[in-house]
Design a protein around this motif. Structure first.
Motif, PDB file in Angstrom:
ATOM      1  N   GLU A  10       0.826  -1.209   0.000  1.00 34.83           N
ATOM      2  CA  GLU A  10       0.000   0.000   0.000  1.00 34.83           C
ATOM      3  C   GLU A  10       0.856   1.254   0.000  1.00 34.83           C
ATOM      4  OE1 GLU A  10      -2.500  -0.618   3.368  1.00 34.83           O
ATOM      5  OE2 GLU A  10      -3.564  -2.305   2.441  1.00 34.83           O
ATOM      6  N   LYS A  62       1.105   4.090  -3.191  1.00 36.36           N
ATOM      7  CA  LYS A  62       0.807   5.521  -3.009  1.00 36.36           C
ATOM      8  C   LYS A  62       1.613   6.371  -3.974  1.00 36.36           C
ATOM      9  CE  LYS A  62      -0.206   5.446   1.980  1.00 36.36           C
ATOM     10  NZ  LYS A  62       0.317   5.873   3.304  1.00 36.36           N
ATOM     11  N   TYR A 120      -6.471  -4.303  -5.857  1.00 34.85           N
ATOM     12  CA  TYR A 120      -7.378  -3.651  -6.801  1.00 34.85           C
ATOM     13  C   TYR A 120      -8.782  -3.516  -6.204  1.00 34.85           C
ATOM     14  CZ  TYR A 120     -10.366  -3.119 -10.933  1.00 34.85           C
ATOM     15  OH  TYR A 120     -11.296  -2.688 -11.835  1.00 34.85           O
ATOM     16  N   GLU A 121      -9.251  -4.592  -5.567  1.00 34.27           N
ATOM     17  CA  GLU A 121     -10.594  -4.564  -4.978  1.00 34.27           C
ATOM     18  C   GLU A 121     -10.681  -3.565  -3.834  1.00 34.27           C
ATOM     19  OE1 GLU A 121     -11.038  -8.635  -3.958  1.00 34.27           O
ATOM     20  OE2 GLU A 121     -11.306  -9.299  -6.050  1.00 34.27           O
ATOM     21  N   ASN A 122      -9.562  -3.320  -3.157  1.00 31.64           N
ATOM     22  CA  ASN A 122      -9.546  -2.348  -2.060  1.00 31.64           C
ATOM     23  C   ASN A 122      -9.238  -0.923  -2.514  1.00 31.64           C
ATOM     24  OD1 ASN A 122     -10.073  -4.340  -0.145  1.00 31.64           O
ATOM     25  ND2 ASN A 122      -7.907  -4.811   0.143  1.00 31.64           N
ATOM     26  N   GLY A 123      -9.094  -0.728  -3.821  1.00 29.41           N
ATOM     27  CA  GLY A 123      -8.872   0.606  -4.362  1.00 29.41           C
ATOM     28  C   GLY A 123      -7.436   1.080  -4.332  1.00 29.41           C
ATOM     29  N   ASN A 124      -6.485   0.177  -4.077  1.00 29.51           N
ATOM     30  CA  ASN A 124      -5.082   0.569  -3.999  1.00 29.51           C
ATOM     31  C   ASN A 124      -4.327   0.429  -5.313  1.00 29.51           C
ATOM     32  OD1 ASN A 124      -4.812   1.115  -1.050  1.00 29.51           O
ATOM     33  ND2 ASN A 124      -5.422  -1.026  -0.890  1.00 29.51           N
ATOM     34  N   LYS A 165      -4.396   0.628  -9.576  1.00 26.75           N
ATOM     35  CA  LYS A 165      -5.100   1.116 -10.760  1.00 26.75           C
ATOM     36  C   LYS A 165      -4.990   0.106 -11.904  1.00 26.75           C
ATOM     37  CE  LYS A 165      -4.036   5.922  -9.555  1.00 26.75           C
ATOM     38  NZ  LYS A 165      -3.315   7.152  -9.967  1.00 26.75           N
TER      39      LYS A 165
END
Length: 463
Positions: A93, A97, A117-121, A123
């Protein structure tokens, strides 16, 4: 007479520095009072300092971009993190960033990326470079990632048979890379890397298998040097060969536009470590541009894969000295409260050395010692540093605890040591604490995992 531990360190190195300072006889690391952390969590203790990860990423990106600007380089630089260096969620993570790309090595890496990806981290346009020998599950996971909409997945072929294992739909285009089987340094036991396809086979393989396949584009040529990026004739010779092969391929393969120069920048293993990162970045970029100009081809986008460089300097391992044994007239053994073989396996596996310092008692006199781990294995010891065949610590004082730290060991040690599994002599795995900075620049700590319990070991063993 200057015979205190602090005198020894200051006479031996440029100390203090931006990373290590002393406050009232105790060591601070990146401004963190380590004795406070020890008082809160105890030892043995593994620490991960997340801001150092981002700092190293931005440093490398800045150096390569400056190097490109100096020679008017007409393509992009792309930073990739090698997941095998540390798979922990807090590491991944922090890495993501910084909008970097990812290099994978096995099937489960892809499952980690799907979770990110599923956790939005993560792209979907991130470059995912898939290295390693590819068994069916790895190939299936790569294809699933592409089907989920990831647009920059590039499997790097390790051999001439991997491509035939992909099942491509009629409307599907697969972008691939080819790994060069580089020549190893002369001191190696073998001449050519077991990884990749040998130089002389790559052009014929492209012409016979890839060139006329409407479903496949060769986008990247990848070479990796086992010893890392170093200013040696061996490294520059291998880089020249790789770029020359790129130019040869580019003339018959217009889709080819990227050169992956692998890894990796070294990290600081001792306090007097010197490495001219800026010079190396500038020389690499200049040589690639020069060879391409000589051959009349456009410069490629440059990809680097940095694993240890990304995460290594963010790690520390802290121990306490639980006893001292005088084994003969000359040898004193300070016994730590854990095992080197399980917490720092590289120290005995490949004789790796790390920055080693006392945490407290810097105003005490010093003495030469050996460090011993708790296992009954004769190899469980540490008695030399990268710059010296000896180690020194403050003299043990009655009623005074002594703590020590190993720094820049944040890459590979958990996976090689079997994190969460069975440890040698069933010595439990240590606590793991993550340290980060808040919006005000103040550090805070978070316990990621407790010390391993006997119940978890017994369960693994079937009891």
């Amino acid at each position: 007479m200057k015979n205190k531990y602090i005198d020894l360190i200051q006479q031996s190195f440029e100390f203090p520095n931006d990373e290590f300072t002393i406050n009232e006889g105790n060591l601070e690391w990146y401004g963190i009072p380590l004795m406070d952390v020890i008082k809160q969590y105890g030892t043995p203790l593994r620490i991960s300092y997340l801001p150092k990860i981002s700092a190293n990423i931005q440093k490398a990106r800045r150096m390569f971009n400056v190097a490109m600007a100096k020679v008017d380089y007409n393509a992009d630089y792309n930073y990739c993190y090698c997941t095998k260096s540390s798979h922990f969620s807090f590491v991944m993570e922090e890495v993501l960033k910084n909008n970097v790309n990812i290099e994978t090595s096995s099937a489960f890496d892809i499952n980690i990326l799907e979770s990110l990806y599923e956790n939005g981290n993560l792209k979907p346009d991130t470059y995912i470079l898939c290295n390693g020998f590819k068994r069916p599950q790895y190939i299936e996971n790569i294809q699933n990632l592409i089907k989920r909409g990831f647009t920059n997945v590039i499997p790097i072929l390790d051999n001439k048979f991997e491509l035939d294992q992909f099942s491509l739909a009629p409307d599907m285009k697969l972008n691939i890379g080819i790994r060069i089987a580089a020549e190893e340094e002369p001191k190696f036991d073998f001449y050519t890397s077991r990884l990749g396809i040998r130089y002389n086979d790559i052009l014929p393989y492209y012409q016979h298998r890839i060139q006329n396949d409407p479903h496949v584009n060769l986008k990247m040529l990848h070479f990796f040097i086992n010893t890392g990026i170093r200013d040696t004739s061996y490294y520059w010779n291998e880089l020249t060969k790789a770029v020359s092969l790129y130019c040869e391929l580019k003339k018959v393969c217009p889709e080819l536009d990227s050169l992956n120069i692998g890894g990796g920048f070294p990290i600081q293993a001792h306090l007097d470590f010197e490495y001219d990162y800026e010079y190396m970045a500038e020389e690499i970029v200049a040589q690639i541009k020069n060879i391409c100009q000589t051959n009349g081809v456009p410069e490629p986008a440059i990809f680097t894969e940095f694993g240890s460089y990304t995460v290594g300097e963010s790690g520390a391992m802290l121990y306490s000295i639980v006893n001292q044994k005088q084994q003969n007239d000359r040898e004193k053994w300070d016994m730590i409260d854990s095992s080197f073989m399980t917490t720092l396996p590289d120290t005995w596996g490949i004789n790796q050395r790390y920055i080693f310092l006392a945490i407290n008692n810097w105003d005490s006199e010093y003495e030469r010692v050996n460090l011993g781990g708790l296992t009954c294995d004769s190899e469980d010891f540490y008695n030399a540093e990268a710059h010296s065949n000896a180690i020194f610590l403050p003299k043990i004082q009655d009623g005074e605890e002594q703590y020590i730290g190993f720094f820049h060991m944040g890459a590979y040690q958990e996976s090689l040591g079997g994190y969460g599994g069975i440890q040698h002599c069933l010595i439990p795995g240590p606590k793991l604490v993550v340290i980060d900075l808040d919006e005000n620049g103040e550090y805070y700590t978070k316990l990621f995992s407790k010390e391993q319990s006997y119940k978890s070991m017994l369960k693994i063993l079937g009891y």
